[in-house]
Design a protein around this motif. Structure first.
Motif, PDB file in Angstrom:
ATOM      1  N   LEU A  35     -29.348 -50.063  -2.865  1.00  0.00           N
ATOM      2  CA  LEU A  35     -30.670 -50.110  -2.980  1.00  0.00           C
ATOM      3  C   LEU A  35     -31.153 -51.472  -3.819  1.00  0.00           C
ATOM      4  O   LEU A  35     -30.543 -51.836  -4.614  1.00  0.00           O
ATOM      5  N   THR A  36     -32.261 -52.125  -3.329  1.00  0.00           N
ATOM      6  CA  THR A  36     -32.417 -53.255  -3.948  1.00  0.00           C
ATOM      7  C   THR A  36     -34.033 -53.424  -3.973  1.00  0.00           C
ATOM      8  O   THR A  36     -34.608 -52.943  -3.182  1.00  0.00           O
ATOM      9  N   ARG A  80     -42.505 -51.051  -3.744  1.00  0.00           N
ATOM     10  CA  ARG A  80     -41.687 -51.157  -2.310  1.00  0.00           C
ATOM     11  C   ARG A  80     -40.202 -51.652  -2.925  1.00  0.00           C
ATOM     12  O   ARG A  80     -39.899 -51.913  -3.930  1.00  0.00           O
ATOM     13  N   PHE A  81     -39.115 -51.290  -1.826  1.00  0.00           N
ATOM     14  CA  PHE A  81     -37.900 -51.416  -2.212  1.00  0.00           C
ATOM     15  C   PHE A  81     -37.083 -51.287  -0.746  1.00  0.00           C
ATOM     16  O   PHE A  81     -37.724 -51.325   0.115  1.00  0.00           O
ATOM     17  N   ALA A  82     -35.964 -51.677  -0.837  1.00  0.00           N
ATOM     18  CA  ALA A  82     -35.072 -51.797   0.637  1.00  0.00           C
ATOM     19  C   ALA A  82     -33.758 -51.005   0.180  1.00  0.00           C
ATOM     20  O   ALA A  82     -33.243 -50.746  -0.725  1.00  0.00           O
ATOM     21  N   SER A 118     -39.246 -59.856   3.997  1.00  0.00           N
ATOM     22  CA  SER A 118     -41.024 -60.518   4.020  1.00  0.00           C
ATOM     23  C   SER A 118     -41.825 -59.469   3.345  1.00  0.00           C
ATOM     24  O   SER A 118     -42.616 -59.777   2.729  1.00  0.00           O
ATOM     25  N   TYR A 119     -41.717 -58.082   3.552  1.00  0.00           N
ATOM     26  CA  TYR A 119     -42.498 -57.163   2.986  1.00  0.00           C
ATOM     27  C   TYR A 119     -42.321 -56.649   1.527  1.00  0.00           C
ATOM     28  O   TYR A 119     -42.936 -56.837   0.565  1.00  0.00           O
ATOM     29  N   ALA A 120     -40.990 -56.140   1.197  1.00  0.00           N
ATOM     30  CA  ALA A 120     -40.564 -55.955   0.144  1.00  0.00           C
ATOM     31  C   ALA A 120     -40.118 -56.933  -1.153  1.00  0.00           C
ATOM     32  O   ALA A 120     -40.096 -56.729  -2.281  1.00  0.00           O
ATOM     33  N   THR A 133     -36.818 -50.914   5.224  1.00  0.00           N
ATOM     34  CA  THR A 133     -37.707 -51.520   4.180  1.00  0.00           C
ATOM     35  C   THR A 133     -38.688 -50.229   3.750  1.00  0.00           C
ATOM     36  O   THR A 133     -39.261 -50.028   4.769  1.00  0.00           O
ATOM     37  N   CYS A 134     -38.921 -49.999   2.660  1.00  0.00           N
ATOM     38  CA  CYS A 134     -39.707 -49.033   2.075  1.00  0.00           C
ATOM     39  C   CYS A 134     -40.834 -49.099   1.095  1.00  0.00           C
ATOM     40  O   CYS A 134     -40.532 -50.088   0.374  1.00  0.00           O
ATOM     41  N   ARG A 135     -41.973 -48.402   1.460  1.00  0.00           N
ATOM     42  CA  ARG A 135     -42.984 -48.470   0.428  1.00  0.00           C
ATOM     43  C   ARG A 135     -42.585 -47.144  -0.228  1.00  0.00           C
ATOM     44  O   ARG A 135     -42.219 -46.199   0.259  1.00  0.00           O
TER      45      ARG A 135
END
Length: 184
Positions: A35-36, A80-82, A118-120, A133-135
Motif C-alpha cells: 500500500l502506498t 487517497r492511496f494506492a 496522477s490522482y493519488a 488507485t483508491c479514494r
C-alpha cells in the motif's frame, strides 16, 4: 444507514489451545500487496497480506492493518492511496515494506522503480500484477486491527503470477486449476 449486526458470544466459552487456533489461521493463503500514499514529500508504503473485494457497486476494497497503523492515518489525511498487488518476483519488495527498520519518507522507495499515480500521487510500483488507485472511504476498528476501505477509482493490470503469504512465509503462485473431487 448502518446494517451492522453484533454477534453475541456463546454462553459457555469454547475451549481451544490458542496456539493451535493461530496455527490453523496460517492456512489462509492471501496475495501480498504494498500500500502506498503520497505526495512525494510525504511518501509512505507498507506491506499488507489482507486486501479483498468488499463491494462491486460501488467498487470497494478492504485492507486489514494493525490498529494504530501510520498508513491508515496518512491515507485518511490524504484522502487517497494506492494498492500494488505484487508479482511472484517481488518478495524482496514485500519484505522491505514489512521491515519496521526501513527508512522514512521517500527514502523507503530508493532504488525501487515506480511512478506517481496522477490522482493519488502515490507510488505505483513497477512490475506489480495490478494497481488500484483508491479514494479513502472509511476506517473501522476491528479488534487488534483496523479495516481500511477504499473506493477504487482506477485499476490497471500487469502480467505474471501472484506472490502469496501462506503459513508465515512468502510463496510464488502457480495458479494450477483445482482438482475436482470424483462424483459419488
Amino acid at each position: 444507514m448502518s446494517t451492522a449486526t453484533e454477534v453475541r458470544a456463546p454462553r459457555r466459552p469454547v475451549r481451544q489451545d490458542p496456539v493451535e487456533r493461530r496455527r490453523a489461521l496460517y492456512h489462509l493463503a492471501s496475495p501480498v500487496s504494498v500500500l502506498t500514499v503520497g505526495p512525494e514529500e510525504r511518501l509512505h508504503g507498507t506491506t499488507a497480506s489482507t486486501v479483498t473485494l468488499v463491494s462491486r457497486e460501488p467498487l470497494l476494497v478492504g485492507v486489514v492493518l494493525r490498529a494504530g497503523s501510520s498508513f491508515a492515518r496518512l491515507a485518511a489525511a490524504e484522502g487517497r492511496f494506492a494498492i500494488n498487488v505484487l508479482s511472484d518476483e517481488q518478495a524482496v519488495v514485500a519484505r522491505h515494506f514489512a521491515d519496521s527498520g526501513r527508512p522514512d519518507g521517500s527514502e523507503q522507495f530508493a532504488g525501487l522503480a515506480w511512478t506517481a499515480d496522477s490522482y493519488a500521487h502515490a507510488p505505483l510500483i513497477a512490475g506489480a500484477l495490478a494497481h488500484y488507485t483508491c479514494r479513502f472511504h472509511s476506517a473501522h476498528a476491528a479488534g487488534d486491527s483496523e479495516l481500511l476501505l477504499g473506493h477504487v477509482v482506477r485499476a490497471r493490470t500487469g502480467d505474471g503470477l501472484p506472490l502469496f503469504s501462506y503459513a508465515g512465509g512468502l510463496f510464488a503462485g502457480s495458479l494450477r486449476p483445482a482438482k475436482e473431487a470424483a462424483a459419488s
